[in-house]
Design an enzyme around this catalytic site. Structure first.
Site, PDB file in Angstrom:
ATOM      1  N   ARG A  53      16.959  -1.814  45.014  1.00 20.41           N
ATOM      2  CA  ARG A  53      17.186  -3.134  45.593  1.00 20.41           C
ATOM      3  C   ARG A  53      15.916  -3.987  45.544  1.00 20.41           C
ATOM      4  O   ARG A  53      15.979  -5.211  45.569  1.00 20.41           O
ATOM      5  CB  ARG A  53      17.716  -3.003  47.032  1.00 20.41           C
ATOM      6  CG  ARG A  53      17.972  -4.335  47.725  1.00 20.41           C
ATOM      7  CD  ARG A  53      18.989  -4.238  48.850  1.00 20.41           C
ATOM      8  NE  ARG A  53      18.747  -3.134  49.764  1.00 20.41           N
ATOM      9  CZ  ARG A  53      17.809  -3.101  50.695  1.00 20.41           C
ATOM     10  NH1 ARG A  53      16.994  -4.128  50.864  1.00 20.41           N
ATOM     11  NH2 ARG A  53      17.670  -2.044  51.467  1.00 20.41           N
TER      12      ARG A  53
ATOM     13  N   TYR B  19      27.131 -28.076  40.937  1.00 19.28           N
ATOM     14  CA  TYR B  19      28.036 -26.958  40.683  1.00 19.28           C
ATOM     15  C   TYR B  19      28.824 -26.669  41.970  1.00 19.28           C
ATOM     16  O   TYR B  19      28.262 -26.706  43.074  1.00 19.28           O
ATOM     17  CB  TYR B  19      27.210 -25.739  40.254  1.00 19.28           C
ATOM     18  CG  TYR B  19      28.053 -24.513  40.067  1.00 19.28           C
ATOM     19  CD1 TYR B  19      28.893 -24.395  38.961  1.00 19.28           C
ATOM     20  CD2 TYR B  19      28.040 -23.476  40.993  1.00 19.28           C
ATOM     21  CE1 TYR B  19      29.689 -23.273  38.790  1.00 19.28           C
ATOM     22  CE2 TYR B  19      28.828 -22.357  40.823  1.00 19.28           C
ATOM     23  CZ  TYR B  19      29.651 -22.265  39.720  1.00 19.28           C
ATOM     24  OH  TYR B  19      30.450 -21.155  39.557  1.00 19.28           O
TER      25      TYR B  19
ATOM     26  N   ASP C 112      18.564 -26.190  38.741  1.00 17.63           N
ATOM     27  CA  ASP C 112      19.526 -25.281  38.101  1.00 17.63           C
ATOM     28  C   ASP C 112      19.554 -25.643  36.615  1.00 17.63           C
ATOM     29  O   ASP C 112      20.008 -26.717  36.233  1.00 17.63           O
ATOM     30  CB  ASP C 112      20.906 -25.463  38.756  1.00 17.63           C
ATOM     31  CG  ASP C 112      21.948 -24.481  38.212  1.00 17.63           C
ATOM     32  OD1 ASP C 112      21.809 -24.052  37.048  1.00 17.63           O
ATOM     33  OD2 ASP C 112      22.900 -24.169  38.956  1.00 17.63           O
TER      34      ASP C 112
ATOM     35  N   LYS D 290      26.222 -17.156  32.066  1.00 21.00           N
ATOM     36  CA  LYS D 290      26.613 -18.148  31.077  1.00 21.00           C
ATOM     37  C   LYS D 290      25.833 -17.923  29.773  1.00 21.00           C
ATOM     38  O   LYS D 290      25.981 -16.893  29.170  1.00 21.00           O
ATOM     39  CB  LYS D 290      26.419 -19.546  31.663  1.00 21.00           C
ATOM     40  CG  LYS D 290      26.946 -19.691  33.114  1.00 21.00           C
ATOM     41  CD  LYS D 290      28.450 -19.606  33.227  1.00 21.00           C
ATOM     42  CE  LYS D 290      28.959 -19.455  34.654  1.00 21.00           C
ATOM     43  NZ  LYS D 290      28.482 -20.440  35.601  1.00 21.00           N
TER      44      LYS D 290
HETATM   45  C1  LIG Z   1      28.270 -20.508  37.008  1.00 22.00           C
HETATM   46  C2  LIG Z   1      27.225 -21.383  37.592  1.00 22.00           C
HETATM   47  C3  LIG Z   1      26.569 -21.035  38.793  1.00 22.00           C
HETATM   48  C4  LIG Z   1      26.951 -19.810  39.586  1.00 22.00           C
HETATM   49  O1  LIG Z   1      26.686 -18.643  38.860  1.00 22.00           O
HETATM   50  P1  LIG Z   1      27.502 -17.275  39.083  1.00 22.00           P
HETATM   51  O2  LIG Z   1      26.858 -16.374  38.095  1.00 22.00           O
HETATM   52  O3  LIG Z   1      28.942 -17.573  38.827  1.00 22.00           O
HETATM   53  O4  LIG Z   1      27.269 -16.874  40.501  1.00 22.00           O
HETATM   54  C5  LIG Z   1      25.587 -21.875  39.264  1.00 22.00           C
HETATM   55  N1  LIG Z   1      25.235 -23.004  38.619  1.00 22.00           N
HETATM   56  C6  LIG Z   1      25.855 -23.379  37.464  1.00 22.00           C
HETATM   57  C7  LIG Z   1      25.431 -24.637  36.810  1.00 22.00           C
HETATM   58  C8  LIG Z   1      26.851 -22.586  36.915  1.00 22.00           C
HETATM   59  O5  LIG Z   1      27.463 -22.964  35.793  1.00 22.00           O
END
Ligand SMILES: *Cc1c(COP(=O)(O)O)cnc(C)c1O
Length: 389
Positions: free
Chosen positions: A54, A107, A179, A204
């Protein structure tokens, strides 16, 4: 030793005099020590010996160093999801009474989490446009701690003016979180533009093969990293070594994939813009898009996500999505295959009509996360589905 003991205690493979070409998967939850002092030392700081899964793991560390290096950070914390990274940062740095400035287009998961922070944890928030440093300055109060931005927003592709927004935040002594999921460090490195923390959903583009859920927070500053690390290890959002290993494998082709995602998305966007059934295409790579100039300055490609509005509204969108053969109706984005969804009824279902309109989404909007297939195969499928829309 007897069989009961021999089966439990496996020999460790000797690896001396050479190193593996690829990063090995350390699928272990803990590490053995000769000395209690060394173990205690390892648990107290992020750069000590590996102790417990962890806290850290060698495979996960390799991913942290790889993404941190790409983003130009000093260190990173990999997590079990993108939301795990975002929450490690928000919960690790905010306390009751603090004020947050966030961009309007966020998001969905992040927007929902900020609502929780406001409703239950005594944090206040002001939303500002992602390109308006004057609004940011006007929103700041003595209680403001963080500014939260997204390089490219979902699904209509607003691009944040990172240099202007980060500079305004810096003058006010605020920490900026960006982000960078949609851009990836191949198209933009927010730390170069003044960001303090960069977060990603590794789910992604970075993992890129639709088989991993993961996240990461990259830090421009060591003190900030240590502060969030001490919180994150107790939050328990840690990355699993196998997910980290798959993500490293995907990362090796990130630059190549981004090149194709961007080229395919540009071609599809241009052809959609000329199609009689399409009233609007939302892609920063097109000259008419509100973020076209900012994107041209900031990004080395407009990314793989676009959205378009069908003249026939919701019914046409549903007919289109029923008619594709290659393009798949599925959540997520950033994988090698092209996916689509209907934002108004899925990712943005929490918004009412007025909020949807403000965000630029209509009932006839379809989002495409363009993959790396042959562009002509993609266009043929989209064109035949448009005939039915
Ligand atoms: C998918 C996404 C998230 C969240 O990510 P997870 O892996 O689904 O928890 C946050 N910000 C953006 C821009 C995303 O596309």
């Amino acid at each position: 030793m007897r069989p009961e003991t021999r089966t439990v205690r496996l020999p460790q493979p000797p690896v001396t005099g050479s190193t593996p070409i690829t990063v090995p998967l350390y699928q272990t939850s803990g590490f053995v020590f000769d000395d209690a002092q060394a173990m205690a030392e390892g648990m107290s700081r992020p750069d000590g010996a590996f102790v417990y899964g962890r806290y850290s793991n060698p495979t996960v560390r390799s991913l942290e160093e790889a993404v941190s290096g790409l983003e130009g950070g000093v260190a990173a914390i990999a997590t079990g999801s993108g939301m795990g990274a975002i929450n490690s940062v928000l919960l690790g740095l905010l306390k009751p009474g603090d004020h947050l400035i966030a961009q309007e287009a966020l998001y969905g998961g992040t927007a929902a989490m900020i609502n929780e922070l406001v409703a239950r944890f005594g944090v206040t928030v002001t939303y500002v446009p992602e390109t308006d440093p004057a609004a940011l300055r006007a929103a700041a109060t003595p209680a403001t701690r963080l500014v939260y931005l997204e390089t490219i927003a979902n699904p209509v592709g607003q691009v944040a003016d990172l240099p202007a927004m980060c500079a305004a935040a810096r003058e006010l002594g605020l920490t900026t979180v960006v982000d960078n999921t949609f851009a990836t460090p191949v198209l933009c490195r927010p730390i170069e533009h003044g960001a303090d923390i960069v977060v990603h959903s590794l789910t992604k583009y970075i993992s890129g093969h639709t088989d991993v859920v993961g996240g990461i927070a990259v830090f421009a500053d060591d003190a900030l990293y240590r502060k969030v690390w001490h919180f994150a290890i107790e939050l328990g959002a840690s990355a699993d070594p196998f997910a980290a290993w798959l993500t490293l494998r995907g990362l090796q082709t990130l630059a190549l994939r981004m090149e194709r995602h961007c080229a395919n998305a540009q071609l599809v966007a241009e052809r959609l813009a000329d199609h009689p059934k399409v009233t609007k295409v939302h892609y920063a790579g097109l000259p008419g898009h509100a973020s076209h100039e900012v994107a041209a300055k900031l990004l080395s490609g407009s990314g793989g996500v676009l959205a378009f509005d069908l003249a026939g509204g919701r019914q046409a969108a549903e007919a289109f999505m029923r008619s594709t053969r290659l393009v798949l109706l599925a959540p997520s984005l950033g994988g090698v295959e092209t996916l689509m969804l209907h934002p108004a009824s899925t990712s943005h279902r929490a918004l009412d009509e007025a909020e949807l309109a403000r965000t630029g989404i209509s009932q006839g909007t379809v989002r495409l996360a363009v993959g790396i297939e042959h562009a002509e195969d993609l266009w043929e499928d989209i064109a035949q589905a448009l005939d039915n829309a």
